[in-house]
Scaffold this motif. Structure first.
Motif, PDB file in Angstrom:
ATOM      1  N   GLU A 282     -45.785  16.275   9.112  1.00 41.99           N
ATOM      2  CA  GLU A 282     -45.703  14.824   8.918  1.00 41.99           C
ATOM      3  C   GLU A 282     -46.398  14.113  10.082  1.00 41.99           C
ATOM      4  OE1 GLU A 282     -45.622  11.283   8.102  1.00 41.99           O
ATOM      5  OE2 GLU A 282     -44.668  12.531   6.543  1.00 41.99           O
ATOM      6  N   PRO A 283     -47.496  13.387   9.833  1.00 42.01           N
ATOM      7  CA  PRO A 283     -48.260  12.791  10.938  1.00 42.01           C
ATOM      8  C   PRO A 283     -47.624  11.538  11.533  1.00 42.01           C
ATOM      9  CG  PRO A 283     -49.291  12.257   8.843  1.00 42.01           C
ATOM     10  CD  PRO A 283     -48.174  13.197   8.525  1.00 42.01           C
ATOM     11  N   ASP A 284     -46.817  10.839  10.758  1.00 47.45           N
ATOM     12  CA  ASP A 284     -46.263   9.574  11.228  1.00 47.45           C
ATOM     13  C   ASP A 284     -44.986   9.818  12.033  1.00 47.45           C
ATOM     14  OD1 ASP A 284     -44.179   7.139  10.427  1.00 47.45           O
ATOM     15  OD2 ASP A 284     -46.204   6.477  10.951  1.00 47.45           O
ATOM     16  N   PRO A 285     -44.940   9.407  13.319  1.00 43.98           N
ATOM     17  CA  PRO A 285     -43.774   9.722  14.151  1.00 43.98           C
ATOM     18  C   PRO A 285     -42.487   9.053  13.677  1.00 43.98           C
ATOM     19  CG  PRO A 285     -45.289   8.258  15.311  1.00 43.98           C
ATOM     20  CD  PRO A 285     -45.998   8.722  14.080  1.00 43.98           C
ATOM     21  N   GLU A 286     -42.579   7.835  13.165  1.00 45.71           N
ATOM     22  CA  GLU A 286     -41.362   7.199  12.673  1.00 45.71           C
ATOM     23  C   GLU A 286     -40.834   7.905  11.432  1.00 45.71           C
ATOM     24  OE1 GLU A 286     -39.675   2.948  10.939  1.00 45.71           O
ATOM     25  OE2 GLU A 286     -41.416   2.934  12.284  1.00 45.71           O
ATOM     26  N   ARG A 287     -41.736   8.291  10.562  1.00 45.66           N
ATOM     27  CA  ARG A 287     -41.330   9.041   9.377  1.00 45.66           C
ATOM     28  C   ARG A 287     -40.715  10.376   9.787  1.00 45.66           C
ATOM     29  NH1 ARG A 287     -39.159   9.373   4.531  1.00 45.66           N
ATOM     30  NH2 ARG A 287     -40.042  11.025   3.236  1.00 45.66           N
ATOM     31  N   ARG A 288     -41.319  11.024  10.784  1.00 49.76           N
ATOM     32  CA  ARG A 288     -40.781  12.295  11.288  1.00 49.76           C
ATOM     33  C   ARG A 288     -39.377  12.108  11.845  1.00 49.76           C
ATOM     34  NH1 ARG A 288     -44.455  14.371  15.654  1.00 49.76           N
ATOM     35  NH2 ARG A 288     -45.889  12.917  14.647  1.00 49.76           N
ATOM     36  N   LEU A 289     -39.180  11.004  12.577  1.00 48.68           N
ATOM     37  CA  LEU A 289     -37.882  10.717  13.160  1.00 48.68           C
ATOM     38  C   LEU A 289     -36.826  10.509  12.077  1.00 48.68           C
ATOM     39  CD1 LEU A 289     -36.276  10.072  15.777  1.00 48.68           C
ATOM     40  CD2 LEU A 289     -36.962   7.684  15.468  1.00 48.68           C
ATOM     41  N   ARG A 290     -37.184   9.758  11.049  1.00 47.17           N
ATOM     42  CA  ARG A 290     -36.225   9.491   9.978  1.00 47.17           C
ATOM     43  C   ARG A 290     -35.926  10.766   9.177  1.00 47.17           C
ATOM     44  NH1 ARG A 290     -35.166   4.100   9.372  1.00 47.17           N
ATOM     45  NH2 ARG A 290     -36.585   2.687  10.486  1.00 47.17           N
ATOM     46  N   LEU A 291     -36.944  11.563   8.951  1.00 48.57           N
ATOM     47  CA  LEU A 291     -36.719  12.831   8.264  1.00 48.57           C
ATOM     48  C   LEU A 291     -35.813  13.745   9.088  1.00 48.57           C
ATOM     49  CD1 LEU A 291     -40.274  13.693   6.849  1.00 48.57           C
ATOM     50  CD2 LEU A 291     -38.205  13.223   5.523  1.00 48.57           C
ATOM     51  N   LEU A 292     -36.062  13.784  10.386  1.00 43.96           N
ATOM     52  CA  LEU A 292     -35.264  14.628  11.274  1.00 43.96           C
ATOM     53  C   LEU A 292     -33.788  14.255  11.200  1.00 43.96           C
ATOM     54  CD1 LEU A 292     -34.856  16.663  13.575  1.00 43.96           C
ATOM     55  CD2 LEU A 292     -35.478  14.836  15.174  1.00 43.96           C
ATOM     56  N   PHE A 293     -33.501  12.961  11.271  1.00 46.16           N
ATOM     57  CA  PHE A 293     -32.103  12.564  11.269  1.00 46.16           C
ATOM     58  C   PHE A 293     -31.467  12.681   9.894  1.00 46.16           C
ATOM     59  CE2 PHE A 293     -32.692  11.456  15.555  1.00 46.16           C
ATOM     60  CZ  PHE A 293     -31.414  11.434  16.096  1.00 46.16           C
ATOM     61  N   ALA A 294     -32.238  12.529   8.863  1.00 47.70           N
ATOM     62  CA  ALA A 294     -31.703  12.774   7.525  1.00 47.70           C
ATOM     63  C   ALA A 294     -31.288  14.238   7.392  1.00 47.70           C
ATOM     64  CB  ALA A 294     -32.742  12.404   6.478  1.00 47.70           C
ATOM     65  N   ILE A 295     -32.146  15.137   7.884  1.00 47.51           N
ATOM     66  CA  ILE A 295     -31.834  16.571   7.848  1.00 47.51           C
ATOM     67  C   ILE A 295     -30.622  16.875   8.730  1.00 47.51           C
ATOM     68  CG2 ILE A 295     -32.680  18.861   8.523  1.00 47.51           C
ATOM     69  CD1 ILE A 295     -35.517  17.819   7.833  1.00 47.51           C
ATOM     70  N   ALA A 296     -30.612  16.307   9.939  1.00 45.14           N
ATOM     71  CA  ALA A 296     -29.541  16.595  10.901  1.00 45.14           C
ATOM     72  C   ALA A 296     -28.188  16.107  10.402  1.00 45.14           C
ATOM     73  CB  ALA A 296     -29.869  15.957  12.242  1.00 45.14           C
ATOM     74  N   LEU A 297     -28.144  14.903   9.849  1.00 43.88           N
ATOM     75  CA  LEU A 297     -26.869  14.365   9.393  1.00 43.88           C
ATOM     76  C   LEU A 297     -26.384  15.069   8.131  1.00 43.88           C
ATOM     77  CD1 LEU A 297     -27.099  10.523  10.036  1.00 43.88           C
ATOM     78  CD2 LEU A 297     -26.383  12.368  11.560  1.00 43.88           C
TER      79      LEU A 297
END
Length: 211
Positions: free
Chosen positions: A98-113
């Motif tokens: 995922e090239p977009d850092p904000e998108r990566r951040l949101r995906l990361l927290f969706a996965i983590a939660l």
């Protein structure tokens, strides 16, 4: 002498059958043992990591364990390293596309939660954080995760210090969510409300006008 000779074919057949069965059974790897130890930790904490019960779980003998490990401490170290590999490094690698850092951040927290509610291991490890091996693993994993999230905030344009502060804030939210997911799951939203909750946490953090 005659009776002994009459038993030999049966004995040979039994030995041959056992050898054939052993040949068909795949040899367990150190990773197999480490994964089994992690499963035990999920179910009963660090105290549940014991060689004989794990051998029974894996359908093998203690000899297999000692082929790979010098003792229980070595197995625990390997299991904790495996946890870091599967629950941190693998997730980071999956997000790299995922090239977009904000998108990566949101995906990361969706996965983590999402995994927080299903994965009891973090809570189990936090409960045994007074063990030096666990404490060291938690420190390494926590620093790695916070550093990675700080990189994402840095890519969003924040200074190094500000990116670190926001990453720490975000990780604190994750840990609190994890604890609640296992202690009082009814307090947490799910489905669409969970997505809205995630946005309410991350939106202020990704905005540059928030100090």
């Amino acid at each position: 002498m005659v009776q002994r000779q009459s038993k030999e074919p049966g004995e040979k057949a039994t030995k041959a059958a056992k050898a054939q069965q052993a040949a068909k059974k795949p040899r367990l790897s150190a990773r197999d043992w480490a994964d089994a130890a992690l499963d035990a930790m999920r179910e009963g904490g660090l105290a549940a990591v014991a060689v004989e019960p794990l051998a029974t779980r894996l359908g093998t003998t203690k000899g297999s364990f000692y082929w790979h490990f010098s003792g229980r401490d070595a197995l625990i170290e390997a299991a904790l390293a495996r946890w870091a590999e599967t629950e941190t490094e693998a997730v980071i690698a999956d997000l790299a596309a995922e090239p977009d850092p904000e998108r990566r951040l949101r995906l990361l927290f969706a996965i983590a939660l999402e995994s927080a509610a299903a994965e009891p291991l973090v809570v189990s490890l936090l409960a045994t954080a007074d063990d030096p091996r666990v404490a060291a693993a938690l420190r390494r994993v926590t620093e790695r995760r916070i550093a990675y999230v700080a990189v994402l905030f840095g890519e969003l344009g924040f200074t190094e210090d500000e990116a670190r502060r926001r990453a720490l804030h975000a990780y604190s939210v994750y840990l609190g969510h994890t604890q609640l997911a296992h202690a009082v799951p009814s307090a947490l939203p799910s489905g669409e409300p969970l997505a809205a909750y995630l946005d309410s946490v991350l939106d202020p953090l990704v905005r540059r006008d928030v100090g």
